[in-house]
Design a protein around this motif. Structure first.
Motif, PDB file in Angstrom:
ATOM      1  N   GLY A  43      10.465   8.488  -4.516  1.00  0.00           N
ATOM      2  CA  GLY A  43       9.971   9.851  -4.420  1.00  0.00           C
ATOM      3  C   GLY A  43       8.941  10.225  -5.452  1.00  0.00           C
ATOM      4  N   GLU A  44       8.500   9.263  -6.274  1.00  0.00           N
ATOM      5  CA  GLU A  44       7.421   9.570  -7.222  1.00  0.00           C
ATOM      6  C   GLU A  44       6.130   9.851  -6.462  1.00  0.00           C
ATOM      7  OE1 GLU A  44       5.038   7.602 -11.035  1.00  0.00           O
ATOM      8  OE2 GLU A  44       6.899   6.685 -10.311  1.00  0.00           O
ATOM      9  N   LEU A  45       5.932   9.109  -5.387  1.00  0.00           N
ATOM     10  CA  LEU A  45       4.833   9.388  -4.460  1.00  0.00           C
ATOM     11  C   LEU A  45       5.461   9.974  -3.198  1.00  0.00           C
ATOM     12  CD1 LEU A  45       2.700   6.130  -4.875  1.00  0.00           C
ATOM     13  CD2 LEU A  45       2.214   8.398  -5.825  1.00  0.00           C
ATOM     14  N   LEU A  46       5.090  11.205  -2.873  1.00  0.00           N
ATOM     15  CA  LEU A  46       5.741  11.936  -1.799  1.00  0.00           C
ATOM     16  C   LEU A  46       5.047  11.751  -0.457  1.00  0.00           C
ATOM     17  CD1 LEU A  46       6.414  15.256  -3.719  1.00  0.00           C
ATOM     18  CD2 LEU A  46       8.139  13.629  -2.942  1.00  0.00           C
ATOM     19  N   PRO A  47       5.775  11.986   0.644  1.00  0.00           N
ATOM     20  CA  PRO A  47       5.152  11.944   1.966  1.00  0.00           C
ATOM     21  C   PRO A  47       3.915  12.846   2.033  1.00  0.00           C
ATOM     22  CG  PRO A  47       7.518  12.080   2.185  1.00  0.00           C
ATOM     23  CD  PRO A  47       7.226  12.248   0.730  1.00  0.00           C
ATOM     24  N   HIS A  48       2.898  12.377   2.707  1.00  0.00           N
ATOM     25  CA  HIS A  48       1.608  13.061   2.889  1.00  0.00           C
ATOM     26  C   HIS A  48       0.683  12.922   1.670  1.00  0.00           C
ATOM     27  CE1 HIS A  48       2.935  14.938   6.600  1.00  0.00           C
ATOM     28  NE2 HIS A  48       3.937  15.537   5.992  1.00  0.00           N
ATOM     29  N   GLU A  49       1.194  12.360   0.576  1.00  0.00           N
ATOM     30  CA  GLU A  49       0.369  12.296  -0.629  1.00  0.00           C
ATOM     31  C   GLU A  49      -0.754  11.277  -0.467  1.00  0.00           C
ATOM     32  OE1 GLU A  49       1.110  11.593  -5.387  1.00  0.00           O
ATOM     33  OE2 GLU A  49       2.596  12.650  -4.160  1.00  0.00           O
ATOM     34  N   LYS A  50      -1.965  11.692  -0.815  1.00  0.00           N
ATOM     35  CA  LYS A  50      -3.118  10.810  -0.690  1.00  0.00           C
ATOM     36  C   LYS A  50      -3.188   9.872  -1.884  1.00  0.00           C
ATOM     37  CE  LYS A  50      -7.959  10.855   0.698  1.00  0.00           C
ATOM     38  NZ  LYS A  50      -9.110  11.696   1.097  1.00  0.00           N
ATOM     39  N   LEU A  51      -3.466   8.600  -1.616  1.00  0.00           N
ATOM     40  CA  LEU A  51      -3.528   7.585  -2.668  1.00  0.00           C
ATOM     41  C   LEU A  51      -4.974   7.214  -2.924  1.00  0.00           C
ATOM     42  CD1 LEU A  51      -0.565   5.279  -1.552  1.00  0.00           C
ATOM     43  CD2 LEU A  51      -0.524   7.292  -3.040  1.00  0.00           C
ATOM     44  N   ASN A  52      -5.378   7.390  -4.156  1.00  0.00           N
ATOM     45  CA  ASN A  52      -6.752   7.106  -4.550  1.00  0.00           C
ATOM     46  C   ASN A  52      -6.840   5.690  -5.099  1.00  0.00           C
ATOM     47  OD1 ASN A  52      -9.067   6.942  -6.508  1.00  0.00           O
ATOM     48  ND2 ASN A  52      -9.464   8.967  -5.639  1.00  0.00           N
ATOM     49  N   VAL A  80       2.853   3.558   4.243  1.00  0.00           N
ATOM     50  CA  VAL A  80       1.601   4.306   4.099  1.00  0.00           C
ATOM     51  C   VAL A  80       0.839   4.247   5.416  1.00  0.00           C
ATOM     52  CG1 VAL A  80       1.453   3.748   1.631  1.00  0.00           C
ATOM     53  CG2 VAL A  80       0.149   2.386   3.301  1.00  0.00           C
ATOM     54  N   VAL A  81      -0.105   5.165   5.550  1.00  0.00           N
ATOM     55  CA  VAL A  81      -0.982   5.202   6.714  1.00  0.00           C
ATOM     56  C   VAL A  81      -2.414   5.032   6.230  1.00  0.00           C
ATOM     57  CG1 VAL A  81      -1.830   6.577   8.651  1.00  0.00           C
ATOM     58  CG2 VAL A  81       0.571   6.734   7.961  1.00  0.00           C
ATOM     59  N   ILE A  82      -3.117   4.069   6.815  1.00  0.00           N
ATOM     60  CA  ILE A  82      -4.510   3.821   6.462  1.00  0.00           C
ATOM     61  C   ILE A  82      -5.390   4.312   7.605  1.00  0.00           C
ATOM     62  CG2 ILE A  82      -6.242   2.091   5.854  1.00  0.00           C
ATOM     63  CD1 ILE A  82      -3.964   0.300   4.865  1.00  0.00           C
ATOM     64  N   VAL A  83      -6.256   5.272   7.301  1.00  0.00           N
ATOM     65  CA  VAL A  83      -7.181   5.806   8.303  1.00  0.00           C
ATOM     66  C   VAL A  83      -8.600   5.463   7.850  1.00  0.00           C
ATOM     67  CG1 VAL A  83      -8.038   7.856   9.500  1.00  0.00           C
ATOM     68  CG2 VAL A  83      -5.614   7.693   8.844  1.00  0.00           C
ATOM     69  N   PRO A  84      -9.325   4.646   8.616  1.00  0.00           N
ATOM     70  CA  PRO A  84     -10.690   4.258   8.227  1.00  0.00           C
ATOM     71  C   PRO A  84     -11.555   5.466   7.888  1.00  0.00           C
ATOM     72  CG  PRO A  84      -9.966   2.994  10.127  1.00  0.00           C
ATOM     73  CD  PRO A  84      -8.922   4.044   9.895  1.00  0.00           C
ATOM     74  N   TRP A  85     -12.253   5.380   6.784  1.00  0.00           N
ATOM     75  CA  TRP A  85     -13.180   6.393   6.276  1.00  0.00           C
ATOM     76  C   TRP A  85     -12.487   7.649   5.756  1.00  0.00           C
ATOM     77  CZ3 TRP A  85     -17.070   3.416   5.858  1.00  0.00           C
ATOM     78  CH2 TRP A  85     -17.398   2.494   6.858  1.00  0.00           C
ATOM     79  N   LYS A  86     -11.154   7.711   5.904  1.00  0.00           N
ATOM     80  CA  LYS A  86     -10.445   8.891   5.401  1.00  0.00           C
ATOM     81  C   LYS A  86      -9.494   8.562   4.261  1.00  0.00           C
ATOM     82  CE  LYS A  86     -10.700  11.814   9.508  1.00  0.00           C
ATOM     83  NZ  LYS A  86      -9.937  12.631  10.493  1.00  0.00           N
ATOM     84  N   GLY A  87      -9.073   7.309   4.169  1.00  0.00           N
ATOM     85  CA  GLY A  87      -8.240   6.908   3.051  1.00  0.00           C
ATOM     86  C   GLY A  87      -6.810   6.563   3.414  1.00  0.00           C
ATOM     87  N   VAL A  88      -5.966   6.545   2.382  1.00  0.00           N
ATOM     88  CA  VAL A  88      -4.579   6.108   2.503  1.00  0.00           C
ATOM     89  C   VAL A  88      -3.658   7.242   2.072  1.00  0.00           C
ATOM     90  CG1 VAL A  88      -2.871   4.394   1.768  1.00  0.00           C
ATOM     91  CG2 VAL A  88      -5.288   3.747   1.965  1.00  0.00           C
ATOM     92  N   THR A  89      -2.633   7.500   2.857  1.00  0.00           N
ATOM     93  CA  THR A  89      -1.632   8.503   2.493  1.00  0.00           C
ATOM     94  C   THR A  89      -0.236   7.920   2.650  1.00  0.00           C
ATOM     95  OG1 THR A  89      -1.604   9.391   4.750  1.00  0.00           O
ATOM     96  CG2 THR A  89      -3.049  10.482   3.159  1.00  0.00           C
ATOM     97  N   VAL A  90       0.699   8.453   1.863  1.00  0.00           N
ATOM     98  CA  VAL A  90       2.098   8.054   1.993  1.00  0.00           C
ATOM     99  C   VAL A  90       2.605   8.559   3.344  1.00  0.00           C
ATOM    100  CG1 VAL A  90       4.425   8.255   1.036  1.00  0.00           C
ATOM    101  CG2 VAL A  90       2.434   8.155  -0.491  1.00  0.00           C
ATOM    102  N   LYS A  91       3.228   7.673   4.103  1.00  0.00           N
ATOM    103  CA  LYS A  91       3.662   8.037   5.447  1.00  0.00           C
ATOM    104  C   LYS A  91       4.844   9.003   5.417  1.00  0.00           C
ATOM    105  CE  LYS A  91       5.112   6.219   9.907  1.00  0.00           C
ATOM    106  NZ  LYS A  91       6.143   7.274  10.061  1.00  0.00           N
ATOM    107  N   ALA A  92       4.750  10.021   6.244  1.00  0.00           N
ATOM    108  CA  ALA A  92       5.868  10.933   6.457  1.00  0.00           C
ATOM    109  C   ALA A  92       6.536  10.556   7.773  1.00  0.00           C
ATOM    110  CB  ALA A  92       5.378  12.377   6.506  1.00  0.00           C
ATOM    111  N   ASP A  93       7.847  10.706   7.838  1.00  0.00           N
ATOM    112  CA  ASP A  93       8.561  10.391   9.066  1.00  0.00           C
ATOM    113  C   ASP A  93       8.226  11.409  10.145  1.00  0.00           C
ATOM    114  OD1 ASP A  93       9.966   8.209   7.971  1.00  0.00           O
ATOM    115  OD2 ASP A  93      11.392   9.584   7.037  1.00  0.00           O
ATOM    116  N   THR A  94       8.082  10.944  11.361  1.00  0.00           N
ATOM    117  CA  THR A  94       7.918  11.844  12.484  1.00  0.00           C
ATOM    118  C   THR A  94       9.288  12.428  12.835  1.00  0.00           C
ATOM    119  OG1 THR A  94       8.350  10.149  14.158  1.00  0.00           O
ATOM    120  CG2 THR A  94       6.060  10.401  13.391  1.00  0.00           C
ATOM    121  N   PRO A  95       9.331  13.572  13.527  1.00  0.00           N
ATOM    122  CA  PRO A  95      10.635  14.126  13.939  1.00  0.00           C
ATOM    123  C   PRO A  95      11.455  13.120  14.740  1.00  0.00           C
ATOM    124  CG  PRO A  95       8.912  15.761  14.238  1.00  0.00           C
ATOM    125  CD  PRO A  95       8.223  14.474  13.860  1.00  0.00           C
ATOM    126  N   GLU A  96      10.784  12.331  15.577  1.00  0.00           N
ATOM    127  CA  GLU A  96      11.486  11.342  16.394  1.00  0.00           C
ATOM    128  C   GLU A  96      12.102  10.242  15.527  1.00  0.00           C
ATOM    129  OE1 GLU A  96       8.597  13.584  18.648  1.00  0.00           O
ATOM    130  OE2 GLU A  96       8.349  12.324  16.873  1.00  0.00           O
TER     131      GLU A  96
END
Length: 240
Positions: A43-52, A80-96
């Motif tokens: 939890g030091e890096l939280l869901p949705h947090e952008k990683l630089n 994490v989620v990697i989106v080209p040209w937008k960066g990397v964020t810590v993945k948050a769980d979907t409701p499902e």
């Protein structure tokens, strides 16, 4: 350490990492990966947090390449989620994903508690009671998660069913991540301690139905907390 989602739209100015040291001669990218994975799971890096990438590399005193390689491994772990040209964020769980995980936990850990009530020896019950006493006295989040995780694993082991043990091991890290988040909430922490006591009381009485029901209720309460916490984070993110 701030435990909210402020600033999730922008990278942190500074992370709380130390320069990586040699870890049993692991490649540098592996060391960075282990460091970041631990930060996410605790939890030091939280869901949705952008990683630089640049700032993480600077703080860990490595080049950008091992950080980039670590990001790719974390993406494979679904952390994490990697989106080209937008960066990397810590993945948050979907409701499902939240529903699916806790449905499985409720069934499997409920079965584990039922079988534990059937088979547990007096010595094993005392071990569980001792863990409960420890949790009531612990305030440190990391120590709480370690003991809490041990409590759930021990019930599975005392069930005598290896499939229950193996199944729960498959998502232990994932569950521990949620335990860290709940450990920062005093109300949920207090409720967890009481719920653990109820589970062990039923196991001590060898009341299989009560043990299973108490465990299932405990997991369902954790699900309710997790879902509410995720909704709060999403709301804050949308307000930024």
């Amino acid at each position: 350490m701030t435990k909210d989602v402020k600033g999730t739209k922008e990278p942190k100015e500074m992370y709380h990492f130390s320069a990586v040291d040699s870890i049993e001669r692991l490649p540098l990218s592996e060391q960075v990966y282990v460091t970041l994975k631990q930060a996410i799971l605790t939890g030091e890096l939280l869901p949705h947090e952008k990683l630089n990438e640049v700032k993480i590399a600077e703080q860990l005193k490595v080049s950008a390449t091992p950080v980039r390689e670590a990001f790719r491994k974390l993406a494979k772990d679904n952390l994490v989620v990697i989106v080209p040209w937008k960066g990397v964020t810590v993945k948050a769980d979907t409701p499902e994903e939240i529903v699916a995980l806790y449905q499985c936990r409720e069934v499997m850990e409920g079965l584990g508690a039922r079988l534990c009530a059937r088979h547990a020896t007096s010595e094993q019950v005392e071990e569980l009671k001792e863990l409960c006493r420890e949790m009531h006295a612990i305030e440190d989040a990391t120590a709480r998660v370690e003991v809490n995780s041990r409590f759930h694993s021990m019930i599975a082991q005392f069930s005598g069913n290896e499939r229950v043990v193996d199944y729960l091991l498959d998502f232990r890290e994932r569950v521990n991540r949620d335990m860290y988040l709940s450990s920062f909430n005093a109300v949920r922490t207090h409720d967890c301690d009481d719920e653990h006591d109820h589970i062990v009381d039923a196991i001590e009485r060898h009341d299989e139905v009560a043990a299973e029901n108490a465990m299932r209720q405990h997991i369902n309460n954790a699900f309710i907390f997790k879902r509410a916490n995720a909704e709060i984070q999403d709301k804050k993110l949308n307000e930024v």
